[in-house]
Write a protein that holds these residues in place. Structure first.
Motif, mmCIF file in Angstrom:
data_model
loop_
_atom_site.group_PDB
_atom_site.id
_atom_site.type_symbol
_atom_site.label_atom_id
_atom_site.label_comp_id
_atom_site.label_asym_id
_atom_site.label_seq_id
_atom_site.Cartn_x
_atom_site.Cartn_y
_atom_site.Cartn_z
ATOM 1 N N GLU A 133 47.903 -28.738 14.505
ATOM 2 C CA GLU A 133 46.781 -28.265 15.026
ATOM 3 C C GLU A 133 46.756 -27.821 16.279
ATOM 4 O OE1 GLU A 133 43.038 -27.968 13.191
ATOM 5 O OE2 GLU A 133 42.750 -25.530 13.546
ATOM 6 N N THR A 134 46.576 -29.044 16.973
ATOM 7 C CA THR A 134 46.433 -29.190 18.226
ATOM 8 C C THR A 134 47.805 -28.677 19.231
ATOM 9 O OG1 THR A 134 45.474 -31.854 17.958
ATOM 10 C CG2 THR A 134 46.493 -30.700 19.935
ATOM 11 N N ALA A 135 49.095 -28.631 18.514
ATOM 12 C CA ALA A 135 50.297 -28.243 18.897
ATOM 13 C C ALA A 135 49.725 -26.531 18.795
ATOM 14 C CB ALA A 135 51.342 -29.132 17.851
ATOM 15 N N VAL A 136 49.894 -25.928 17.415
ATOM 16 C CA VAL A 136 49.113 -24.582 17.989
ATOM 17 C C VAL A 136 48.092 -24.239 18.672
ATOM 18 C CG1 VAL A 136 48.784 -22.518 15.944
ATOM 19 C CG2 VAL A 136 50.165 -24.557 15.475
ATOM 20 N N ILE A 137 47.009 -24.762 18.504
ATOM 21 C CA ILE A 137 46.220 -23.727 19.126
ATOM 22 C C ILE A 137 46.340 -23.915 20.532
ATOM 23 C CG2 ILE A 137 43.967 -24.369 20.000
ATOM 24 C CD1 ILE A 137 44.258 -23.108 16.954
ATOM 25 N N SER A 138 47.161 -25.160 21.651
ATOM 26 C CA SER A 138 47.304 -25.335 22.076
ATOM 27 C C SER A 138 48.390 -24.312 23.058
ATOM 28 C CB SER A 138 48.221 -27.117 23.232
ATOM 29 O OG SER A 138 48.651 -27.512 22.615
ATOM 30 N N SER A 139 49.885 -24.459 22.396
ATOM 31 C CA SER A 139 50.829 -22.891 22.746
ATOM 32 C C SER A 139 50.110 -22.170 22.652
ATOM 33 C CB SER A 139 51.377 -24.042 21.543
ATOM 34 O OG SER A 139 52.287 -25.328 21.449
ATOM 35 N N THR A 173 57.475 -24.064 22.935
ATOM 36 C CA THR A 173 58.767 -24.367 22.243
ATOM 37 C C THR A 173 59.245 -25.274 21.856
ATOM 38 O OG1 THR A 173 59.487 -22.603 23.267
ATOM 39 C CG2 THR A 173 61.367 -23.360 22.184
ATOM 40 N N THR A 174 58.557 -26.477 22.426
ATOM 41 C CA THR A 174 58.725 -27.502 22.251
ATOM 42 C C THR A 174 57.635 -28.264 21.375
ATOM 43 O OG1 THR A 174 59.609 -28.529 24.748
ATOM 44 C CG2 THR A 174 59.097 -30.307 23.940
ATOM 45 N N ASN A 175 56.201 -27.628 21.111
ATOM 46 C CA ASN A 175 55.338 -28.250 20.551
ATOM 47 C C ASN A 175 55.538 -27.679 19.138
ATOM 48 O OD1 ASN A 175 53.492 -30.189 21.680
ATOM 49 N ND2 ASN A 175 53.617 -29.055 23.307
ATOM 50 N N ALA A 176 56.022 -26.749 19.210
ATOM 51 C CA ALA A 176 56.301 -25.285 17.942
ATOM 52 C C ALA A 176 57.357 -26.487 17.156
ATOM 53 C CB ALA A 176 56.561 -23.934 18.060
ATOM 54 N N LEU A 177 58.399 -26.893 18.525
ATOM 55 C CA LEU A 177 58.914 -27.452 16.843
ATOM 56 C C LEU A 177 58.803 -28.836 17.189
ATOM 57 C CD1 LEU A 177 62.503 -27.914 16.381
ATOM 58 C CD2 LEU A 177 63.221 -28.401 18.387
ATOM 59 N N GLY A 178 58.228 -29.740 17.687
ATOM 60 C CA GLY A 178 57.503 -31.310 16.819
ATOM 61 C C GLY A 178 56.307 -30.988 15.729
ATOM 62 N N ALA A 179 55.789 -29.640 15.447
ATOM 63 C CA ALA A 179 54.946 -29.323 14.412
ATOM 64 C C ALA A 179 55.251 -29.251 13.507
ATOM 65 C CB ALA A 179 54.075 -27.940 14.863
ATOM 66 N N VAL A 180 56.200 -27.961 13.428
ATOM 67 C CA VAL A 180 56.869 -28.073 12.096
ATOM 68 C C VAL A 180 57.676 -29.487 11.940
ATOM 69 C CG1 VAL A 180 59.407 -26.690 10.947
ATOM 70 C CG2 VAL A 180 57.665 -25.713 12.808
ATOM 71 N N ASP A 181 58.517 -29.883 12.534
ATOM 72 C CA ASP A 181 59.505 -30.896 12.086
ATOM 73 C C ASP A 181 58.456 -32.359 11.397
ATOM 74 O OD1 ASP A 181 61.227 -32.609 12.106
ATOM 75 O OD2 ASP A 181 60.675 -33.876 13.292
ATOM 76 N N LEU A 182 57.152 -32.326 11.949
ATOM 77 C CA LEU A 182 55.850 -32.978 11.693
ATOM 78 C C LEU A 182 55.615 -32.066 9.793
ATOM 79 C CD1 LEU A 182 54.780 -35.258 12.183
ATOM 80 C CD2 LEU A 182 52.905 -34.402 14.064
ATOM 81 N N ALA A 183 55.878 -31.438 10.194
ATOM 82 C CA ALA A 183 54.931 -30.059 8.362
ATOM 83 C C ALA A 183 56.203 -30.798 7.638
ATOM 84 C CB ALA A 183 55.212 -29.342 9.147
ATOM 85 N N MET A 184 57.576 -30.769 7.734
ATOM 86 C CA MET A 184 57.861 -31.384 6.810
ATOM 87 C C MET A 184 58.434 -32.396 6.775
ATOM 88 S SD MET A 184 61.293 -29.682 8.723
ATOM 89 C CE MET A 184 63.129 -29.423 7.422
ATOM 90 N N GLN A 185 57.824 -33.889 7.324
ATOM 91 C CA GLN A 185 57.686 -34.705 7.333
ATOM 92 C C GLN A 185 56.877 -34.816 6.103
ATOM 93 O OE1 GLN A 185 59.762 -37.199 8.785
ATOM 94 N NE2 GLN A 185 59.124 -38.552 7.545
ATOM 95 N N LEU A 186 55.225 -34.283 6.183
ATOM 96 C CA LEU A 186 54.633 -34.481 5.230
ATOM 97 C C LEU A 186 54.998 -33.858 4.106
ATOM 98 C CD1 LEU A 186 50.999 -33.623 7.363
ATOM 99 C CD2 LEU A 186 51.774 -35.786 7.039
ATOM 100 N N HIS A 187 55.895 -33.266 3.563
ATOM 101 C CA HIS A 187 56.454 -32.846 2.738
ATOM 102 C C HIS A 187 57.426 -33.627 1.847
ATOM 103 C CE1 HIS A 187 54.656 -28.848 4.230
ATOM 104 N NE2 HIS A 187 54.754 -28.796 2.490
ATOM 105 N N GLY A 188 57.190 -34.606 2.797
ATOM 106 C CA GLY A 188 58.569 -35.910 2.313
ATOM 107 C C GLY A 188 59.800 -34.840 1.541
ATOM 108 N N ALA A 189 60.797 -34.902 -0.042
ATOM 109 C CA ALA A 189 61.791 -34.558 0.646
ATOM 110 C C ALA A 189 61.453 -33.044 -0.253
ATOM 111 C CB ALA A 189 62.311 -35.296 -1.370
#
Ligand code: FAD
Length: 146
Positions: A51-57, A86-102
């Motif tokens: 959320e911090t990445a979304v709002i700050s971006s 761009t960089t923070n959104a990429l990090g946010a999506v990456d983290l979202a994927m991680q929270l979903h596991g497989a």
């Protein structure tokens, strides 16, 4: 005349917001170690980071757009906003994927597509490297492109 605008990078913000929405729903459904993922402390920290990445971006892009609306020279500010979003959104999506596991890499969730969509934004309309150089040029008056 070169005129930088962060408008295309609002797409990155929208993609990251979508990743956050999908993830908030998922952590309220998936259970591990006897409780929903959302009740685990580190999951909440990851959600807070997304959320911090979304709002700050979003705020940085809106600030740069506001400068342009007022007719203020904003090449450095816009380049900064474009690279940051761009960089923070990429990090946010990456983290979202991680929270979903497989499930994060399963096509049915859609995060894999969001990752590809946001990753590509690191190249057109100024690569993230060149955007840093544009900001650097505004800060120093020296173009380090060559
Ligand atoms: C989806 C998409 C849509 C596009 N749409 C358009 C469009 O509508 N119109 C258009 O004209 N182009 C478009 N492009 C092309 C895009 O602008 C270029 O791909 C981009 O500018 C990078 O150029 P390049 O691919 O030749 O990479 P290169 O210039 O070869 O760069 C490769 C790497 O080296 C770095 N680099 C290059 N020069 C320097 C330097 N002087 N100092 C430091 N680092 C440097 C870059 O940052 C990059 O990381 C699009 C690309 C994509 C992926």
């Amino acid at each position: 005349m070169e005129r930088q605008s962060p408008i295309t990078r609002m797409m990155a913000v929208g993609i990251a917001q979508r990743a956050l929405d999908i993830t908030r729903e998922y952590v309220g459904v998936r259970q591990q170690f006897g409780k929903h993922l959302r009740n685990h402390q580190l999951v909440q920290q990851d959600l807070a980071d997304i959320e911090t990445a979304v709002i700050s971006s979003r705020l940085m892009c809106l600030f740069a757009l506001g400068c342009l609306d007022q007719g203020v020279r904003a090449n450095g500010t816009s380049a900064m906003a474009k690279r940051f979003a761009t960089t923070n959104a990429l990090g946010a999506v990456d983290l979202a994927m991680q929270l979903h596991g497989a499930m994060g890499i399963a096509e049915e969730v859609g995060l894999d597509q969001l990752w590809r969509d946001v990753r590509v934004l690191q190249v057109p309309d100024g690569t993230v490297g060149i955007l840093a150089l544009i900001q650097g040029r505004e800060l120093t008056g020296a173009a380090a492109f060559r």
